[in-house]
Design an enzyme around this catalytic site. Structure first.
Site, PDB file in Angstrom:
ATOM      1  CG  ASN A  11       4.188  -2.591   7.560  1.00 21.12           C
ATOM      2  OD1 ASN A  11       3.780  -1.752   8.357  1.00 21.12           O
ATOM      3  ND2 ASN A  11       3.388  -3.383   6.879  1.00 21.12           N
TER       4      ASN A  11
ATOM      5  NE  ARG B 285       1.059  -0.207   5.410  1.00 18.56           N
ATOM      6  CZ  ARG B 285       0.175  -0.754   6.212  1.00 18.56           C
ATOM      7  NH1 ARG B 285       0.576  -1.477   7.233  1.00 18.56           N
ATOM      8  NH2 ARG B 285      -1.104  -0.570   6.025  1.00 18.56           N
TER       9      ARG B 285
ATOM     10  CG  HIS C 234      -5.927  -2.135   2.172  1.00 17.58           C
ATOM     11  ND1 HIS C 234      -7.216  -2.510   2.431  1.00 17.58           N
ATOM     12  CD2 HIS C 234      -5.184  -2.632   3.183  1.00 17.58           C
ATOM     13  CE1 HIS C 234      -7.267  -3.201   3.559  1.00 17.58           C
ATOM     14  NE2 HIS C 234      -6.033  -3.282   4.034  1.00 17.58           N
TER      15      HIS C 234
ATOM     16  NE  ARG D 187     -10.064  -2.884  11.009  1.00 21.53           N
ATOM     17  CZ  ARG D 187      -9.133  -2.729  10.071  1.00 21.53           C
ATOM     18  NH1 ARG D 187      -9.348  -1.924   9.045  1.00 21.53           N
ATOM     19  NH2 ARG D 187      -7.993  -3.355  10.160  1.00 21.53           N
TER      20      ARG D 187
ATOM     21  CD  GLU E 290       0.135  -3.977   1.256  1.00 18.78           C
ATOM     22  OE1 GLU E 290       0.110  -5.155   1.686  1.00 18.78           O
ATOM     23  OE2 GLU E 290      -0.508  -3.064   1.779  1.00 18.78           O
TER      24      GLU E 290
END
Ligand code: ADP
Length: 396
Positions: A7, A90, A179, A240, A383
């Protein structure tokens, strides 16, 4: 087969070596400060963590450090690189091109390059990782697993914005969602834990971390999700803003004399729970501040939970019901108060929350009462395992 899961970010690289038959993690860790100086972390189950500094002028150098460590005669977990059967990467953005994982051929890599415009901060870093692995392991097959792929099943009514239609046809402006690997893994696992078939359930997954998103999973397919064209939309996150009235951008830009890109920087890096609380983007700091009597921190936590609950309500309506609500990621897995706070809004839809069962961190658990019409679960996301599974499945 051993699968190396990579990743890759712009200055960091997370890795895991997974044995695909047993699904055991042989080793995992992190390269940080790539292109700056280089810091390396290496973990093996049941062994002490190893950390050292190593020069990492680029990602190829970082992956070299990883491979050297994995094959180290004393602390390694494999004898040679030949024991790595495949690499799973990923990749953040697959646009509309990728609705599932794919073997990384030259043509596919080109298509990922074409998606860079949609994820300028992420896809270029993912590509750097792919190219570095190609250079160091030219004969090892590689697979790309996309954050956006799971959401490609969303219907038009969920992914189109109320904008001139040509922005979609000309520029690909639509909801993509992120996601996806996590939402896919967690929804499947929740069904397994409940002893049910995911293809027979309506599930809402709340992936609550530094970046957060909610996903409506209807009969195993994503039908709506809160992140949109970029990961800026949806819930209030660490830094965010999530959903705001877009008119605020022009209004504040004029008042504060900021350019468009400066405003975007505010929305991405200085807003969310950090901006609201003026304390931190980390919920642990907010919990501490609230406990110390900071009213703004308490309000921020309230706002966050309220927003998550609103999305859960919306997605129950979108699917015409819900069988299970699942919490995952840093906050969803570890913060009992957030789970409880969100569920405190959901009694009307048949959630009977079990406060006693909720008192834990980071485990797979049902946290609703046995008689609860809607089940509530905590499922730690994985993940990397999902990437390893997809990698092996594609190579078979
Ligand atoms: P990312 O989106 O970066 O992958 P994670 O899913 O790892 O983020 O979530 C990180 C966030 O989880 C932290 O910023 C923190 O707010 C929250 N978190 C982690 N552990 C706890 C905890 N014990 N209590 C409250 N919040 C936690």
């Amino acid at each position: 087969m051993n699968v190396l899961v990579i990743n890759c970010g712009s200055s960091s690289l997370k890795y895991q070596l997974i044995e695909s038959t047993t699904e055991d993690v042989l080793a995992s860790g992190l390269c940080e400060r790539i292109t700056i100086d280089g810091a390396f972390t290496y973990k093996r189950p049941g062994k002490e963590k190893i950390q050292f500094e190593a020069p990492m002028p680029d990602h190829t150098a970082a992956i070299k450090v990883v491979l050297n460590q994995l094959t180290d005669t004393e602390t390694g977990v494999i004898k040679s690189m030949d024991e790595i059967g495949a690499v799973g990467h990923r990749i953040v953005h697959g646009g509309e091109k990728f609705a599932s994982s794919v073997i990384l051929t030259d043509e596919v890599v080109k298509a990922i390059e074409d998606c860079c415009e949609l994820a300028p901060l992420h896809n270029p870093a993912n590509l750097v990782g792919i190219n570095a692995c190609k250079e160091l392991m030219p004969n090892v097959p590689m697979v790309g697993v996309f954050d956006t792929a799971f959401h490609q099943t969303m219907p038009e009514k969920a992914y189109l914005y109320g904008l001139p239609y040509e922005y979609y046809t000309k520029y690909g402006v639509r909801r993509y969602g992120f996601h996806g690997t996590s939402h896919s893994y967690v929804s499947k696992r929740a069904a397994e834990v409940l002893g049910r078939d995911v293809n027979d359930m309506k599930i809402i997954v709340c992936h609550l971390g530094n970046g957060s998103s909610v996903c409506a999973v209807d009969h195993g397919k994503s039908v709506d999700t809160s992140m949109g064209f970029t990961p800026l939309e949806g819930l209030i996150m660490g830094t965010r803003s999530g959903d705001i009235d877009p008119a605020i951008i022009e209004y504040v830009a004029q008042k504060e004399n900021l350019s468009l890109s400066e405003m975007m920087n505010v929305l991405n890096k200085k807003s969310g729970v950090l901006g609201l609380s003026q304390v931190s983007s980390d919920f642990r700091d907010l919990d501490d501040a609230r406990d110390a009597g900071n009213a703004q921190a308490a309000l921020t936590l309230d706002i966050f939970r309220y927003h998550v609950a609103k999305y859960v309500g919306a997605y129950a309506a979108a699917m015409g019901g819900v069988d299970a609500i699942v919490f995952t990621a840093g906050l969803g897995e570890n913060d009992a108060l957030t789970r409880e706070g969100v569920c405190s809004y959901l009694g009307f839809m048949g959630v009977e929350f079990d406060a006693e069962a909720n008192n834990f961190r980071g485990e797979e658990r049902v946290i609703s009462k046995p008689e609860s019409k809607v089940k509530v679960l905590c499922i730690p996301t994985n993940e990397e395992l999902m990437i390893a599974r997809d990698t092996v499945a594609l190579l078979k």
